[in-house]
Design an enzyme around this catalytic site. Structure first.
Site, PDB file in Angstrom:
ATOM      1  CG  HIS A 173      -2.074  -0.936   1.067  1.00  0.00           C
ATOM      2  ND1 HIS A 173      -1.915  -2.294   1.174  1.00  0.00           N
ATOM      3  CD2 HIS A 173      -3.387  -0.729   0.795  1.00  0.00           C
ATOM      4  CE1 HIS A 173      -3.093  -2.879   0.988  1.00  0.00           C
ATOM      5  NE2 HIS A 173      -3.999  -1.959   0.755  1.00  0.00           N
ATOM      6  CE  LYS A 601     -12.900   5.262  -0.594  1.00  0.00           C
ATOM      7  NZ  LYS A 601     -13.958   5.405  -1.625  1.00  0.00           N
TER       8      LYS A 601
END
EC number: 4.1.1.31
Length: 966
Positions: A173, A601
């Site tokens: 990531h 999110k």
């Protein structure tokens, strides 16, 4: 030199002491370490760029420190005037200096933490921050609690421990913003600083260490912080694997040996079996193709071969040492027969070896056995090297190790023989360490997970059904999809041939599964399906593996990420477990992954965290009902917004029985360096995960009271509604977000191989979680973490006054709620709404300014209510050490924030006028041209000279200061 100039030479040291006027404890040397590193750096800065630049840096620091004391917004404007007056070269030097000083502050902190843990245990409850979460004696403390407080027997603990598994999954990531070149130099600075303060240091040692310290600080400052090209997946894999070479490889046997000692201290004389699966390692680097078109089947193949080559090479580099150690002649008949048989066929000399290159005499039977192991390791390494270089190898497979049992068998033979002949102390030395390494790392170093988005599999299935003339799979109902997939899985006929029409995307999916079929099965771990929504997502991958003739199919792991998918996960797994074919396939074991980033999110941190807590409980019930052993795979990021937080507390806050001695968790981006960058960090990480998993299993947390659940359910509904009403339903929120943060400039940092969006166009939905969190972290506003929490607290407190006491009770007695609130408090301590207001003032159009004003009012209200629930007057009042550390670094971060905001203004608004003062380092420009040369490092920038590099340096600096990126 004027008196003002003389005063400034010591000003930062004085400011440090003003910001943190007293020691937190007697062993606190943080300010001393900080001041030493800064003093050395400022001398270097003056030597390289002149006295005026040094004074400018100090003046900026003073102004920023004054702002931290008063929080007067005018100070930010004064800072802005100063940074915009710098020319291109000086602007880069100043941004680079503050970024560098923050890295040095981090190093001072790490040395202090390490020293503090050796001197004094951290008080109970001091756990908001990863570094102070637990002491170095985690394992001993955990064992003591289990025996003394919970009355567990040592044997019961031992049996539980040797059957538990922690699988740490390294992912690429894109959150590690520091280059490897700098990470290595930082490690050497840290070592020098620690040694300088050792008790037994001589004056000569001190002088040499000080010189080495200055050398490394200068080398780091002279290194370009900015990656000039985007890393490839192969680059990311090599970077991740470097931690195995540097710390993990030797760290695992060291940790297991310490575990043996801890067990011995409670009366267990038996060692942890060498093949006990306590610690395992996996990787997504080169296997995670979700939204990353650069991870191709060829990349996956290369990464697997490279890992096998690295593993064989590391074993090979240790085998000579083992041969030196096992020089004894006494052995069992079993071993002697094997040695004599090998001796007959090893008449030749081996000139390509440095040690033991001549034929080993039969009177050294262990060495004869190990020489054969060495030969096979050599050929295993060389075959992988040749396959990697040219896809073919002249070395026959028979000459290599292809199965882990082949490798372990001769080592076990040596171990048994030594023990039988009275040489157990020798057997339990380097040989046991080596066997533990083999059992942990295997022939592949790490097992590679494959991750692909569910839609890609749907594309393949649709192409197949269309080609067969039976309709469009994409248009079928979920029930029809399942019926068809199961009928094919139960049948024998091939589903498609080479004439199947293939787009690039379809070819990529099928070619990836063909690579899985081609390479040794021990190279791979799980096949993770991201954005999984239904049972057909899992069955489709099972069918594709069968069609591509994967001999040992990978376990298929659905990843549930969005709130609705999390809610539907128990029903999906119930349906799967109800299918006889699937139940037989999984052999009583199922892994499910839950995603912290995208759920956060989608719904905000509070709602996502509570939903994941509940879904784990429900999945556990479903698994128990069907007699399936469940392993939860936690997709946690480094930041709080992506599920981050102190390891031990995060594990202990999980619902009872959901870990059950088996835990998988991602170690992402910058967290890899924080967890494994140094030997002591590696040891601490392995210890924490092992101790927390053991404690959770043997002392599971109590389930929350029904009234607590009801209250959290209410809060989650309100929090989700408030979060979505702004993030998804406000028509101009996306426009505001992109103006108020550096989100659109994020990609210029080149910190990862994958794009920042799953789809090139689209709003927040298509934006990846990392840039979403990154952008808000940079402006110190941290919106995704707290938005919705204030509204939820307000709702339940105004609804019933008794809820105040209930929330306080939950905070004191419910680990999940305690950790959630404490992490929010830490995020508020790192935040600053005045900084966010500066970005708005400079970058946001007038008609959107009200967004920021409304959000900042919400921020303050949320903070006030949070403190009320925790029973605190001030942020971090329960953790003075973390509070001190944050105060010390705030002036650096604030300077970088101001520099970043004004640089963004200059980039986005060409009409923004600034008045540059004459070049500060004029007196040495003719000799060195150092500042001007920095501008030339980015000759192709589309912006005015120096702006892009200044911006990137500020982003890296803020990330270093907050110790979070995405």
């Amino acid at each position: 030199m004027s008196t003002v100039k003389l005063d400034r030479l010591t000003s930062i040291d004085a400011q440090l002491r003003l910001l943190a006027p007293k020691k937190v404890s007697e062993d606190d040397k943080l300010i001393e370490y900080d001041a030493l590193l800064l003093d050395r750096f400022l001398d270097i800065l003056q030597n390289l760029h002149g006295e005026d630049i040094k004074e400018t840096v100090q003046e900026l620091y003073e102004q920023s420190a004054e702002y931290e004391r008063t929080h007067d917004p005018k100070k930010l404007e004064e800072l802005g005037s100063m940074v915009t007056s710098l020319d291109a070269g000086d602007s880069i030097v100043v941004a680079k200096s503050f970024s560098h000083m923050l890295n040095l502050a981090n190093l001072a902190e790490e040395v202090q933490i390490s020293r503090r843990k050796r001197v004094k245990k951290v008080k109970k409850g001091d756990f908001m921050d990863e570094n102070t979460a637990m002491t170095e004696s985690d394992m001993e403390e955990t064992l003591r609690r289990l025996i003394v407080d919970l009355k567990k027997s040592p044997q019961e603990i031992f049996e539980t421990l040797k059957n538990q598994t922690v699988d740490l999954v390294f992912t690429a990531h894109p959150t590690q913003s520091v280059r490897r070149s700098l990470l290595q130099k930082h490690g050497r600075i840290r070592d020098c600083l620690a040694q300088l303060y050792a008790k037994d240091i001589t004056p000569d040692d001190k002088q040499e260490l000080d010189e080495a310290l200055q050398r490394e600080i200068q080398a780091a400052f002279r290194t370009d912080e900015i990656r000039r090209t985007q890393p490839t997946p192969q680059d990311e894999m090599r970077a991740g694997m470097s931690y195995f070479h540097e710390t993990i490889w030797n760290g695992v046997p060291k940790f297991l040996r310490r575990l043996d000692t801890a067990l011995k201290n409670i009366g267990i004389t038996e060692r942890v079996p060498y093949n006990a699966p306590l610690i395992q390692f996996s990787s997504w680097m080169g296997g995670d193709r979700d939204g990353n078109p650069r991870v191709t089947p060829e990349v996956t193949r290369d990464v697997c071969l490279l890992a096998r080559m690295m593993a064989a090479n590391m074993y090979f580099s240790q085998i000579d040492e083992l041969m030196f150690e096992l020089s004894m002649w006494r052995c069992t008949d079993e071993l002697r027969e094997r040695a004599e048989e090998l001796h007959k066929y090893s008449k030749r000399d081996s000139k390509h070896y440095i040690e033991f290159w001549k034929q080993i005499p039969s009177s050294e039977p262990y060495r004869v056995i190990l020489a054969d192991v060495r030969d096979k390791l050599y050929y295993t390494r060389e075959r992988s090297r040749q396959l990697l270089a040219s896809e073919v190898s002249e070395i026959p497979v028979e000459a290599t190790f292809t199965e882990i049992d082949q490798f372990l068998e001769p080592l076990e033979l040596c171990y048994r023989s030594l023990c039988a002949c009275g040489d157990r102390p020798v057997a339990d030395g380097s040989l046991l360490d080596f066997m533990r390494q083999v059992a942990t790392f295997g022939l592949c170093l790490v097992k590679l997970d494959i991750r692909q988005e569910s839609e890609r599999h749907t594309d393949v299935m649709d192409a197949i059904t269309t080609h067969l003339g039976i309709g469009s799979y994409r248009d079928w109902t979920e029930e029809k999809r399942q019926d068809w997939l199961l009928s094919e899985l139960r049948g024998k006929r091939p589903l498609f041939g080479p004439d199947l029409p293939r787009t690039d995307e379809i070819a990529d999916v099928l070619d990836t599964i063909n690579v899985i079929a081609e390479l040794p099965s021990d190279s791979f771990g799980a096949y993770v399906i991201s954005m999984a929504t239904a049972p057909s997502d899992v069955l489709a991958v099972e069918l594709l593996q069968r069609e591509c003739k994967v001999k040992k199919p990978l376990r298929v792991v659905p990843l549930f990420e969005k709130l609705a998918d999390l809610e539907a996960a128990p029903a999906s797994m119930t349906r799967l477990f109800s299918v006889d074919w699937y139940k037989n396939r999984i052999d009583g074991k199922q892994e499910v992954m839950i995603g912290y980033s995208d759920s956060g999110k989608d719904a905000g941190r509070l709602s996502a965290a509570w939903q994941m807590y509940k879904v784990q409980e429900e999945l556990l019930k479903v698994s128990k009902k069907f007699g399936v052993k469940l392993t939860m795979f936690h997709g946690r990021g480094g930041t709080v917004g992506r599920g981050g937080g102190p390891t031990h507390l995060a594990i202990l806050a999980q619902p009872a029985e959901t870990i059950g001695g088996s835990l998988r968790v991602t170690i992402q981006g910058e967290v890899i360096e924080q967890s494994f960058g140094e030997q002591h960090l590696c040891f601490r990480t392995l210890q924490r995960y092992t101790a927390a998993t053991l404690e959770h299993g043997m002392n599971p947390p109590k389930s929350p009271k029904p009234e607590w659940r009801a209250l959290l359910d209410q809060m989650a509904v309100v929090a989700t509604e408030e979060y979505r009403s702004i993030v998804f339903k406000e028509p101009r929120f996306v426009e505001y977000f992109r103006l108020a943060t550096p989100e659109t400039e994020y990609g210029r940092m080149n910190i990862g191989s994958r794009p920042s969006k799953r789809k090139p166009s689209g709003g927040i939905e298509s934006l990846r979680a990392i840039p979403w969190i990154f952008a808000w972290t940079q402006t110190r506003f941290h919106l995704p973490v707290w938005l919705g929490v204030g509204g939820a607290l307000k709702h339940v407190l105004e609804k019933d006054i008794r809820n105040h006491n209930m929330l306080r009770d939950m905070y004191n007695n419910f680990p999940f709620f305690r950790v959630t609130i404490d992490l929010l408090e830490m995020v508020f301590a790192k935040g600053d709404p005045e900084i966010a207001a500066l970005y708005d003032k400079l970058l946001v159009s007038e008609e959107l300014q009200s967004f920021g004003e409304r959000l900042r009012a919400n921020y303050e209200d949320t903070k006030r209510r949070l403190l009320e629930v925790a029973g605190h007057k001030d942020l971090l009042e329960g953790d003075p050490y973390l509070k001190q550390r944050l105060r010390l670094r705030d002036p650096y971060i604030t300077t970088l924030n101001v520099c970043q905001a004004y640089t963004l203004k200059r980039i986005r608004d060409p009409d923004f006028k600034v008045t540059e003062r004459p070049h500060l380092s004029k007196e040495i420009m003719d000799a060195h041209k150092a500042a001007a040369e920095l501008v030339k490092l980015n000759p192709t920038s589309e912006y005015a000279p120096g702006l892009e590099d200044t911006l990137i340096l500020t982003m890296k600096g803020v990330a270093a200061g907050l110790q979070n990126t995405g």
